[in-house]
Design a protein around this motif. Structure first.
Motif, PDB file in Angstrom:
ATOM      1  N   SER A  89      44.487  24.885  33.593  1.00  0.00           N
ATOM      2  CA  SER A  89      43.367  25.152  32.700  1.00  0.00           C
ATOM      3  C   SER A  89      42.395  26.119  33.336  1.00  0.00           C
ATOM      4  O   SER A  89      41.871  27.018  32.685  1.00  0.00           O
ATOM      5  N   CYS A  90      42.141  25.956  34.634  1.00  0.00           N
ATOM      6  CA  CYS A  90      41.240  26.864  35.325  1.00  0.00           C
ATOM      7  C   CYS A  90      41.816  28.277  35.361  1.00  0.00           C
ATOM      8  O   CYS A  90      41.091  29.260  35.238  1.00  0.00           O
ATOM      9  N   LEU A  91      43.133  28.367  35.546  1.00  0.00           N
ATOM     10  CA  LEU A  91      43.770  29.674  35.582  1.00  0.00           C
ATOM     11  C   LEU A  91      43.630  30.380  34.248  1.00  0.00           C
ATOM     12  O   LEU A  91      43.305  31.563  34.173  1.00  0.00           O
ATOM     13  N   ILE A  92      43.855  29.637  33.148  1.00  0.00           N
ATOM     14  CA  ILE A  92      43.738  30.216  31.812  1.00  0.00           C
ATOM     15  C   ILE A  92      42.308  30.685  31.562  1.00  0.00           C
ATOM     16  O   ILE A  92      42.057  31.773  31.042  1.00  0.00           O
ATOM     17  N   THR A  93      41.342  29.823  31.933  1.00  0.00           N
ATOM     18  CA  THR A  93      39.933  30.185  31.750  1.00  0.00           C
ATOM     19  C   THR A  93      39.590  31.449  32.524  1.00  0.00           C
ATOM     20  O   THR A  93      38.870  32.324  32.052  1.00  0.00           O
ATOM     21  N   GLY A  94      40.144  31.588  33.727  1.00  0.00           N
ATOM     22  CA  GLY A  94      39.870  32.757  34.538  1.00  0.00           C
ATOM     23  C   GLY A  94      40.510  34.025  34.011  1.00  0.00           C
ATOM     24  O   GLY A  94      40.090  35.139  34.367  1.00  0.00           O
ATOM     25  N   LEU A  95      41.531  33.870  33.140  1.00  0.00           N
ATOM     26  CA  LEU A  95      42.210  35.051  32.605  1.00  0.00           C
ATOM     27  C   LEU A  95      41.457  35.678  31.436  1.00  0.00           C
ATOM     28  O   LEU A  95      41.688  36.830  31.092  1.00  0.00           O
ATOM     29  N   TYR A  96      40.567  34.922  30.799  1.00  0.00           N
ATOM     30  CA  TYR A  96      39.867  35.447  29.632  1.00  0.00           C
ATOM     31  C   TYR A  96      39.105  36.740  29.925  1.00  0.00           C
ATOM     32  O   TYR A  96      39.170  37.706  29.162  1.00  0.00           O
ATOM     33  N   PRO A  97      38.347  36.827  31.028  1.00  0.00           N
ATOM     34  CA  PRO A  97      37.663  38.102  31.323  1.00  0.00           C
ATOM     35  C   PRO A  97      38.636  39.255  31.544  1.00  0.00           C
ATOM     36  O   PRO A  97      38.352  40.394  31.155  1.00  0.00           O
ATOM     37  N   LEU A  98      39.784  38.938  32.171  1.00  0.00           N
ATOM     38  CA  LEU A  98      40.769  39.994  32.396  1.00  0.00           C
ATOM     39  C   LEU A  98      41.358  40.484  31.083  1.00  0.00           C
ATOM     40  O   LEU A  98      41.588  41.679  30.898  1.00  0.00           O
ATOM     41  N   LEU A  99      41.575  39.558  30.150  1.00  0.00           N
ATOM     42  CA  LEU A  99      42.097  39.950  28.841  1.00  0.00           C
ATOM     43  C   LEU A  99      41.077  40.789  28.078  1.00  0.00           C
ATOM     44  O   LEU A  99      41.435  41.738  27.382  1.00  0.00           O
TER      45      LEU A  99
END
Length: 221
Positions: A50-60
Protein backbone atom coordinates in the motif's frame (compact mmCIF):
# COMPACT_ATOMS: atom_id res chain seq x y z
CA UNK A 1 10.23 10.59 -18.87
CA UNK A 2 10.45 7.62 -21.21
CA UNK A 3 7.79 5.04 -22.01
CA UNK A 4 9.98 2.37 -20.34
CA UNK A 5 9.30 4.04 -16.98
CA UNK A 6 5.57 4.00 -17.70
CA UNK A 7 5.67 0.27 -18.43
CA UNK A 8 7.65 -0.33 -15.22
CA UNK A 9 5.18 1.64 -13.09
CA UNK A 10 2.21 -0.15 -14.59
CA UNK A 11 3.92 -3.49 -13.99
CA UNK A 12 4.55 -2.64 -10.32
CA UNK A 13 0.95 -1.49 -9.85
CA UNK A 14 -0.37 -4.65 -11.48
CA UNK A 15 1.90 -6.83 -9.39
CA UNK A 16 0.88 -5.10 -6.15
CA UNK A 17 -2.80 -5.36 -6.99
CA UNK A 18 -2.52 -9.04 -7.87
CA UNK A 19 -0.69 -9.74 -4.58
CA UNK A 20 -3.38 -7.95 -2.61
CA UNK A 21 -6.07 -9.95 -4.36
CA UNK A 22 -4.19 -13.19 -3.66
CA UNK A 23 -3.90 -12.39 0.08
CA UNK A 24 -7.57 -11.51 0.27
CA UNK A 25 -8.52 -14.79 -1.40
CA UNK A 26 -6.40 -16.74 1.06
CA UNK A 27 -8.32 -15.14 3.97
CA UNK A 28 -11.64 -15.95 2.31
CA UNK A 29 -12.43 -12.37 1.43
CA UNK A 30 -13.68 -11.33 -2.04
CA UNK A 31 -11.01 -9.41 -4.00
CA UNK A 32 -11.89 -5.77 -4.35
CA UNK A 33 -9.10 -4.66 -6.70
CA UNK A 34 -9.13 -1.23 -5.02
CA UNK A 35 -5.88 0.05 -3.54
CA UNK A 36 -7.68 2.46 -1.18
CA UNK A 37 -9.04 -0.48 0.82
CA UNK A 38 -5.51 -1.27 1.98
CA UNK A 39 -4.21 0.16 5.26
CA UNK A 40 -2.11 3.26 4.92
CA UNK A 41 0.16 2.64 7.91
CA UNK A 42 3.58 1.60 6.70
CA UNK A 43 4.91 0.02 9.88
CA UNK A 44 3.48 -3.44 9.32
CA UNK A 45 5.05 -5.70 6.74
CA UNK A 46 1.69 -6.42 5.15
CA UNK A 47 1.18 -2.76 4.38
CA UNK A 48 4.35 -2.27 2.31
CA UNK A 49 2.49 -2.70 -0.95
CA UNK A 50 0.00 0.00 0.00
CA UNK A 51 2.84 2.38 0.80
CA UNK A 52 4.48 1.58 -2.52
CA UNK A 53 1.26 2.32 -4.43
CA UNK A 54 0.78 5.57 -2.52
CA UNK A 55 4.34 6.59 -3.35
CA UNK A 56 3.76 5.95 -7.06
CA UNK A 57 0.95 8.51 -7.37
CA UNK A 58 3.31 11.53 -7.63
CA UNK A 59 5.39 9.69 -10.21
CA UNK A 60 2.29 8.94 -12.26
CA UNK A 61 1.26 12.60 -12.09
CA UNK A 62 4.73 13.60 -13.28
CA UNK A 63 4.54 11.03 -16.04
CA UNK A 64 1.16 12.37 -17.20
CA UNK A 65 2.55 15.91 -17.29
CA UNK A 66 5.62 14.76 -19.22
CA UNK A 67 3.52 12.92 -21.78
CA UNK A 68 1.35 15.99 -22.32
CA UNK A 69 4.46 18.11 -22.84
CA UNK A 70 5.84 15.52 -25.25
CA UNK A 71 2.61 15.52 -27.26
CA UNK A 72 2.62 19.32 -27.46
CA UNK A 73 6.24 19.28 -28.62
CA UNK A 74 5.49 16.62 -31.27
CA UNK A 75 2.49 18.60 -32.53
CA UNK A 76 4.65 21.71 -32.83
CA UNK A 77 7.35 19.80 -34.71
CA UNK A 78 4.77 18.28 -37.06
CA UNK A 79 3.40 21.76 -37.83
CA UNK A 80 6.93 23.07 -38.46
CA UNK A 81 7.68 20.23 -40.87
CA UNK A 82 4.41 20.84 -42.69
CA UNK A 83 5.32 24.49 -43.11
CA UNK A 84 8.77 23.53 -44.42
CA UNK A 85 7.19 21.30 -47.07
CA UNK A 86 4.84 23.99 -48.44
CA UNK A 87 7.06 24.72 -51.44
CA UNK A 88 5.68 26.18 -54.68
CA UNK A 89 6.39 29.04 -57.07
CA UNK A 90 5.04 30.56 -60.26
CA UNK A 91 6.62 33.44 -62.18
CA UNK A 92 6.61 35.06 -65.60
CA UNK A 93 9.14 37.09 -67.57
CA UNK A 94 6.93 40.15 -67.38
CA UNK A 95 6.00 42.67 -70.02
CA UNK A 96 9.34 42.78 -71.88
CA UNK A 97 8.41 42.20 -75.50
CA UNK A 98 11.17 40.39 -77.41
CA UNK A 99 13.98 38.82 -75.35
CA UNK A 100 16.99 37.75 -77.41
CA UNK A 101 18.77 36.75 -79.45
CA UNK A 102 22.08 36.29 -77.62
CA UNK A 103 25.28 34.73 -78.89
CA UNK A 104 25.36 32.26 -75.97
CA UNK A 105 22.79 30.64 -73.71
CA UNK A 106 21.11 33.33 -71.62
CA UNK A 107 19.72 32.69 -68.10
CA UNK A 108 16.12 33.84 -67.87
CA UNK A 109 14.98 35.69 -64.78
CA UNK A 110 11.24 35.49 -64.28
CA UNK A 111 10.72 38.78 -62.44
CA UNK A 112 6.95 38.92 -62.04
CA UNK A 113 6.16 36.43 -59.29
CA UNK A 114 2.64 35.16 -58.67
CA UNK A 115 3.60 32.73 -55.90
CA UNK A 116 6.77 31.93 -53.97
CA UNK A 117 5.75 29.74 -51.03
CA UNK A 118 8.86 28.85 -49.07
CA UNK A 119 10.88 31.61 -50.81
CA UNK A 120 12.95 29.04 -52.71
CA UNK A 121 12.74 30.80 -56.07
CA UNK A 122 15.30 33.62 -56.37
CA UNK A 123 13.79 36.57 -58.22
CA UNK A 124 17.25 38.06 -58.75
CA UNK A 125 18.79 35.04 -60.50
CA UNK A 126 15.82 33.02 -61.76
CA UNK A 127 17.11 29.95 -59.88
CA UNK A 128 15.00 27.60 -57.79
CA UNK A 129 16.93 25.89 -54.97
CA UNK A 130 15.46 22.76 -53.39
CA UNK A 131 15.11 23.21 -49.60
CA UNK A 132 14.62 19.48 -48.93
CA UNK A 133 15.19 16.20 -50.70
CA UNK A 134 12.08 15.18 -52.55
CA UNK A 135 10.13 14.78 -55.77
CA UNK A 136 9.38 18.06 -57.55
CA UNK A 137 7.28 19.02 -60.56
CA UNK A 138 8.31 21.81 -62.95
CA UNK A 139 6.71 23.35 -66.01
CA UNK A 140 7.72 26.06 -68.44
CA UNK A 141 6.06 27.74 -71.37
CA UNK A 142 7.18 30.09 -74.12
CA UNK A 143 5.59 32.45 -76.60
CA UNK A 144 7.08 33.91 -79.77
CA UNK A 145 6.58 35.06 -83.33
CA UNK A 146 6.61 32.32 -85.93
CA UNK A 147 9.21 34.21 -87.93
CA UNK A 148 11.83 33.53 -85.22
CA UNK A 149 13.06 30.35 -83.53
CA UNK A 150 12.37 29.90 -79.82
CA UNK A 151 14.30 27.53 -77.54
CA UNK A 152 13.91 27.38 -73.76
CA UNK A 153 15.82 24.71 -71.86
CA UNK A 154 15.37 23.69 -68.24
CA UNK A 155 18.53 22.70 -66.37
CA UNK A 156 19.18 20.80 -63.16
CA UNK A 157 22.60 21.66 -61.71
CA UNK A 158 23.90 22.45 -65.20
CA UNK A 159 22.48 19.27 -66.77
CA UNK A 160 19.86 19.82 -69.52
CA UNK A 161 16.49 18.25 -68.73
CA UNK A 162 13.72 19.35 -71.11
CA UNK A 163 13.28 21.91 -73.87
CA UNK A 164 10.52 24.05 -75.34
CA UNK A 165 11.35 24.62 -79.01
CA UNK A 166 9.51 26.28 -81.87
CA UNK A 167 10.85 26.27 -85.44
CA UNK A 168 10.42 29.44 -87.51
CA UNK A 169 7.94 29.37 -90.37
CA UNK A 170 9.04 30.78 -93.71
CA UNK A 171 6.10 29.86 -95.90
CA UNK A 172 3.28 31.41 -93.91
CA UNK A 173 2.27 34.74 -92.48
CA UNK A 174 3.68 35.84 -89.17
CA UNK A 175 1.67 34.84 -86.13
CA UNK A 176 2.27 34.16 -82.44
CA UNK A 177 2.46 30.69 -80.95
CA UNK A 178 2.81 29.26 -77.43
CA UNK A 179 4.42 26.01 -76.35
CA UNK A 180 4.95 24.31 -73.00
CA UNK A 181 6.66 21.34 -71.41
CA UNK A 182 6.90 19.79 -67.95
CA UNK A 183 8.92 17.28 -65.96
CA UNK A 184 9.05 15.52 -62.58
CA UNK A 185 12.48 15.46 -60.93
CA UNK A 186 14.01 13.94 -57.83
CA UNK A 187 16.11 16.63 -56.15
CA UNK A 188 18.55 16.58 -53.29
CA UNK A 189 18.60 19.45 -50.82
CA UNK A 190 20.47 22.32 -52.46
CA UNK A 191 19.93 21.20 -56.07
CA UNK A 192 19.20 24.07 -58.45
CA UNK A 193 16.74 24.27 -61.33
CA UNK A 194 16.60 27.14 -63.83
CA UNK A 195 15.80 28.02 -67.46
CA UNK A 196 18.05 29.33 -70.25
CA UNK A 197 17.14 30.92 -73.53
CA UNK A 198 19.36 29.07 -75.99
CA UNK A 199 21.76 30.97 -78.23
CA UNK A 200 20.37 32.73 -81.32
CA UNK A 201 16.73 32.30 -80.35
CA UNK A 202 13.93 34.57 -79.11
CA UNK A 203 11.11 34.53 -76.62
CA UNK A 204 8.31 37.03 -76.28
CA UNK A 205 6.00 38.29 -73.54
CA UNK A 206 3.97 41.46 -73.46
CA UNK A 207 1.11 40.56 -71.13
CA UNK A 208 2.83 39.24 -67.95
CA UNK A 209 1.43 35.74 -68.46
CA UNK A 210 2.78 34.25 -71.71
CA UNK A 211 6.20 32.90 -70.69
CA UNK A 212 5.98 31.07 -67.36
CA UNK A 213 8.20 29.02 -65.05
CA UNK A 214 6.49 27.10 -62.25
CA UNK A 215 7.35 24.35 -59.80
CA UNK A 216 6.32 22.72 -56.55
CA UNK A 217 7.30 19.99 -54.12
CA UNK A 218 5.17 16.89 -54.74
CA UNK A 219 6.38 15.03 -51.64
CA UNK A 220 9.55 15.00 -49.50
CA UNK A 221 11.85 11.98 -49.21
Amino acid sequence: MSYNILYLLLFVLFSCNCSSMSEAQKEGEPPTGRSESLPVECGAAGNQQSCLITGLYPLLAELSSSLQSLKASMDKEQFRRKEEHNIAFAATLGNKGDVGPFSTNFPLVYEKVFLNAGSCYNTGTGIFTAPVKGVYFFSLSGHNKTSKPMALRLFKNGEPMIIVYNHPLTDAGIRYESLSNSITLMLEKGDQVYVHLLANTWVFDNTDNLTLFTGHLVFPL
